[in-house]
Design a protein around this motif. Structure first.
Motif, mmCIF file in Angstrom:
data_model
loop_
_atom_site.group_PDB
_atom_site.id
_atom_site.type_symbol
_atom_site.label_atom_id
_atom_site.label_comp_id
_atom_site.label_asym_id
_atom_site.label_seq_id
_atom_site.Cartn_x
_atom_site.Cartn_y
_atom_site.Cartn_z
ATOM 1 N N CYS A 111 -0.317 -5.490 -4.352
ATOM 2 C CA CYS A 111 -0.387 -4.145 -3.795
ATOM 3 C C CYS A 111 -0.741 -4.262 -2.317
ATOM 4 C CB CYS A 111 -1.420 -3.298 -4.529
ATOM 5 S SG CYS A 111 -1.462 -1.594 -3.919
ATOM 6 N N LEU A 112 0.177 -3.804 -1.455
ATOM 7 C CA LEU A 112 -0.044 -3.879 -0.009
ATOM 8 C C LEU A 112 -0.877 -2.717 0.503
ATOM 9 C CD1 LEU A 112 3.516 -4.877 1.234
ATOM 10 C CD2 LEU A 112 1.632 -6.345 0.526
ATOM 11 N N GLY A 113 -1.008 -1.689 -0.291
ATOM 12 C CA GLY A 113 -1.746 -0.505 0.112
ATOM 13 C C GLY A 113 -1.082 0.733 -0.447
ATOM 14 N N ARG A 114 -1.278 1.853 0.227
ATOM 15 C CA ARG A 114 -0.741 3.132 -0.236
ATOM 16 C C ARG A 114 -0.093 3.855 0.921
ATOM 17 N NH1 ARG A 114 -2.650 5.207 -5.071
ATOM 18 N NH2 ARG A 114 -3.974 3.740 -6.160
ATOM 19 N N ILE A 115 0.967 4.577 0.612
ATOM 20 C CA ILE A 115 1.547 5.516 1.565
ATOM 21 C C ILE A 115 1.645 6.862 0.859
ATOM 22 C CG2 ILE A 115 2.732 3.793 2.971
ATOM 23 C CD1 ILE A 115 5.330 4.531 1.609
ATOM 24 N N GLY A 116 1.137 7.895 1.511
ATOM 25 C CA GLY A 116 1.134 9.201 0.871
ATOM 26 C C GLY A 116 0.442 9.181 -0.472
ATOM 27 N N SER A 117 -0.596 8.401 -0.628
ATOM 28 C CA SER A 117 -1.397 8.203 -1.847
ATOM 29 C C SER A 117 -0.651 7.457 -2.955
ATOM 30 C CB SER A 117 -1.957 9.531 -2.378
ATOM 31 O OG SER A 117 -0.957 10.299 -3.001
ATOM 32 N N THR A 154 -1.412 5.290 7.599
ATOM 33 C CA THR A 154 -1.625 3.854 7.523
ATOM 34 C C THR A 154 -2.703 3.578 6.485
ATOM 35 O OG1 THR A 154 -1.041 3.607 9.821
ATOM 36 C CG2 THR A 154 -2.272 1.810 8.849
ATOM 37 N N THR A 155 -2.519 2.588 5.672
ATOM 38 C CA THR A 155 -3.478 2.284 4.613
ATOM 39 C C THR A 155 -4.682 1.565 5.175
ATOM 40 O OG1 THR A 155 -2.610 0.114 4.140
ATOM 41 C CG2 THR A 155 -1.550 1.968 3.017
ATOM 42 N N ALA A 156 -5.734 1.506 4.396
ATOM 43 C CA ALA A 156 -6.936 0.777 4.787
ATOM 44 C C ALA A 156 -6.814 -0.708 4.465
ATOM 45 C CB ALA A 156 -8.148 1.366 4.081
ATOM 46 N N GLU A 157 -5.847 -1.087 3.636
ATOM 47 C CA GLU A 157 -5.683 -2.492 3.282
ATOM 48 C C GLU A 157 -5.084 -3.232 4.462
ATOM 49 O OE1 GLU A 157 -4.602 -3.498 -0.523
ATOM 50 O OE2 GLU A 157 -5.358 -1.655 -1.395
ATOM 51 N N THR A 158 -5.576 -4.438 4.715
ATOM 52 C CA THR A 158 -5.151 -5.163 5.907
ATOM 53 C C THR A 158 -4.732 -6.578 5.582
ATOM 54 O OG1 THR A 158 -7.407 -5.877 6.371
ATOM 55 C CG2 THR A 158 -6.685 -3.836 7.406
ATOM 56 N N SER A 159 -3.989 -7.149 6.516
ATOM 57 C CA SER A 159 -3.608 -8.556 6.425
ATOM 58 C C SER A 159 -4.794 -9.392 6.881
ATOM 59 C CB SER A 159 -2.409 -8.817 7.332
ATOM 60 O OG SER A 159 -2.804 -8.677 8.685
ATOM 61 N N GLY A 160 -4.640 -10.691 6.842
ATOM 62 C CA GLY A 160 -5.677 -11.579 7.328
ATOM 63 C C GLY A 160 -5.973 -11.356 8.801
#
Length: 121
Positions: free
Chosen positions: A67-73, A4-10
């Motif tokens: 960019c929503l985040g990263r999966i597998g870098s 799970t990425t560190a980027e989050t929704s509101g």
């Protein structure tokens, strides 16, 4: 679920994550094409609304992409208009049996990436 990425929704939730099956397929693709990849959630043209995996040099990300985040870098992008409709749910990238998108690097593996959400499981 994994990675799970560190980027989050509101709402403080991760916006994109991946299943172990998706991470396994991604590892296979990396072994063939290298680590410099990106995902872009297709908006419906050509290959439906599938998550597409590209060599980073083969896809031009623009100001209209989020960019929503990263999966597998690997960074995961979506068009801003589409993001505005999906920003209230968490997307989970999975891998299932089937044929990948015409231009996506999962094509020819016998598996394809699939987007699931809290709304569409």
């Amino acid at each position: 679920m994994a990675d799970t990425t560190a980027e989050t929704s509101g709402a403080g939730r991760a916006m994109v994550s991946a299943t172990d099956a998706a991470l396994d397929l991604l590892a296979e693709i990396k072994s063939r094409h290298g680590d410099d990849l990106l995902f872009h959630q297709s908006g419906g043209c050509c290959d439906g609304s599938a998550p597409m995996c590209f060599a980073a040099s083969d896809y031009m990300v623009g100001p209209q992409d989020v960019c929503l985040g990263r999966i597998g870098s690997v960074p995961f992008y979506m068009n801003r208009d589409q993001h505005d409709r999906w920003k209230h749910t968490t997307l989970t990238i999975d891998a299932v049996a089937g044929m990948g998108g015409m231009f996506s690097l999962d094509n020819g593996t016998g598996r394809r990436f699939l987007t699931r959400s809290e709304v569409c499981l």
